[in-house]
Design an enzyme around this catalytic site. Structure first.
Site, PDB file in Angstrom:
ATOM      1  N   ASP A  35      -8.724   3.052  -6.364  1.00 51.35           N
ATOM      2  CA  ASP A  35      -9.937   3.282  -5.583  1.00 51.35           C
ATOM      3  C   ASP A  35     -10.383   4.718  -5.806  1.00 51.35           C
ATOM      4  OD1 ASP A  35     -11.964   3.631  -3.807  1.00 51.35           O
ATOM      5  OD2 ASP A  35     -10.866   2.959  -2.033  1.00 51.35           O
ATOM      6  N   ASP A  61      -2.628  -2.104  -3.157  1.00 51.34           N
ATOM      7  CA  ASP A  61      -4.024  -1.932  -2.760  1.00 51.34           C
ATOM      8  C   ASP A  61      -4.488  -0.498  -2.972  1.00 51.34           C
ATOM      9  OD1 ASP A  61      -6.318  -3.251  -1.900  1.00 51.34           O
ATOM     10  OD2 ASP A  61      -5.972  -2.807   0.208  1.00 51.34           O
ATOM     11  N   HIS A  62      -5.604  -0.144  -2.362  1.00 52.09           N
ATOM     12  CA  HIS A  62      -6.335   1.104  -2.570  1.00 52.09           C
ATOM     13  C   HIS A  62      -5.456   2.303  -2.938  1.00 52.09           C
ATOM     14  CE1 HIS A  62     -10.275  -0.285  -0.937  1.00 52.09           C
ATOM     15  NE2 HIS A  62      -9.483  -1.185  -0.382  1.00 52.09           N
ATOM     16  N   GLU A 108     -12.404  -0.025  -8.025  1.00 51.71           N
ATOM     17  CA  GLU A 108     -13.393   0.065  -6.951  1.00 51.71           C
ATOM     18  C   GLU A 108     -14.714   0.557  -7.529  1.00 51.71           C
ATOM     19  OE1 GLU A 108     -14.888  -0.841  -3.713  1.00 51.71           O
ATOM     20  OE2 GLU A 108     -12.723  -0.693  -3.448  1.00 51.71           O
ATOM     21  N   SER A 166       0.842  -1.196   0.000  1.00 48.83           N
ATOM     22  CA  SER A 166       0.000   0.000   0.000  1.00 48.83           C
ATOM     23  C   SER A 166       0.872   1.240   0.000  1.00 48.83           C
ATOM     24  CB  SER A 166      -0.907   0.014   1.235  1.00 48.83           C
ATOM     25  OG  SER A 166      -0.126   0.161   2.415  1.00 48.83           O
TER      26      SER A 166
END
Length: 205
Positions: free
Chosen positions: A130, A95-96, A160, A50
């Site tokens: 995201d 990730d995000h 997302e 991340s």
């Protein structure tokens, strides 16, 4: 390409059948621990990084704007170097990534492109955008542009849809109406149509 599809298929089935949870990794020690555990279980594994984890890997005292990306790249290179010794399939994923963090995302894509030139494959297996804070049209447009850039390297893009619950890298939806956390069929269909357009217009897919 077959290896990545097969690896993701195996991991997806494994997670569904064992109800295991994935955790982000922020150092070579935690990554090694995940590799060791996966090896002992004879299981594939996703090493998930991340923006905040990249900063931790680089060192909290490093204030350079490229530190988060540099930390993620460093950990990805470490995992690639060590994974063969554990004898299990590994997917490297970030990730995000909210819109405000897209400079980090850009830097990771540049690292992928450089690695691809040298090795014929990307550094990371997949990335996530995201953009749940943005309007649907903008979310789709930005993801589509990045997917076109990633496709020649065979990198997966996780998008997302709708909004996320809780807090993730500065995006806080803790107080949101719980009904809004569920993706509607209409939201899925709009995105499927865009992806089909990309498939039909881009021969690299």
């Amino acid at each position: 390409m077959y290896y990545m599809f097969n690896c993701i298929y195996i991991i997806s089935n494994f997670i569904q059948s064992t109800h295991r949870t994935l955790f982000p990794y922020i150092s070579s020690s935690t990554a090694n621990a995940a590799l060791e555990a996966a090896s002992k279980m004879n299981s594939p594994v996703i090493i998930q990084l991340s923006n905040g984890g990249g900063q931790f890997m680089a060192g909290k005292s490093v204030k350079d704007k490229h530190a988060c990306a540099a930390g993620c790249v460093a950990l990805a290179i470490h995992v690639r170097a060590m994974a063969p010794y554990y004898g299990i399939p590994v997917i490297l994923h970030t990730d995000h990534c909210a819109k405000k963090l897209t400079p980090w995302f850009e830097a990771l894509l540049e690292a992928n492109e450089e690695y691809f030139k040298q090795c014929g494959e990307p550094l990371f297996s997949s990335h996530m955008l995201d953009l749940s804070e943005e309007p649907d049209e903008e979310n789709i447009a930005i993801c589509s542009q990045y997917l076109k850039r990633m496709a020649p390297m065979k990198i997966w893009l996780e998008m997302e849809i709708g909004i996320t619950g809780g807090e993730e890298d500065g995006v806080d939806n803790s107080d949101v109406d719980q009904d809004k956390l569920y993706t509607s069929p209409e939201q899925v269909w709009v995105r499927v149509c865009y992806v089909l357009q990309l498939f039909s217009s881009n021969k690299t897919f």
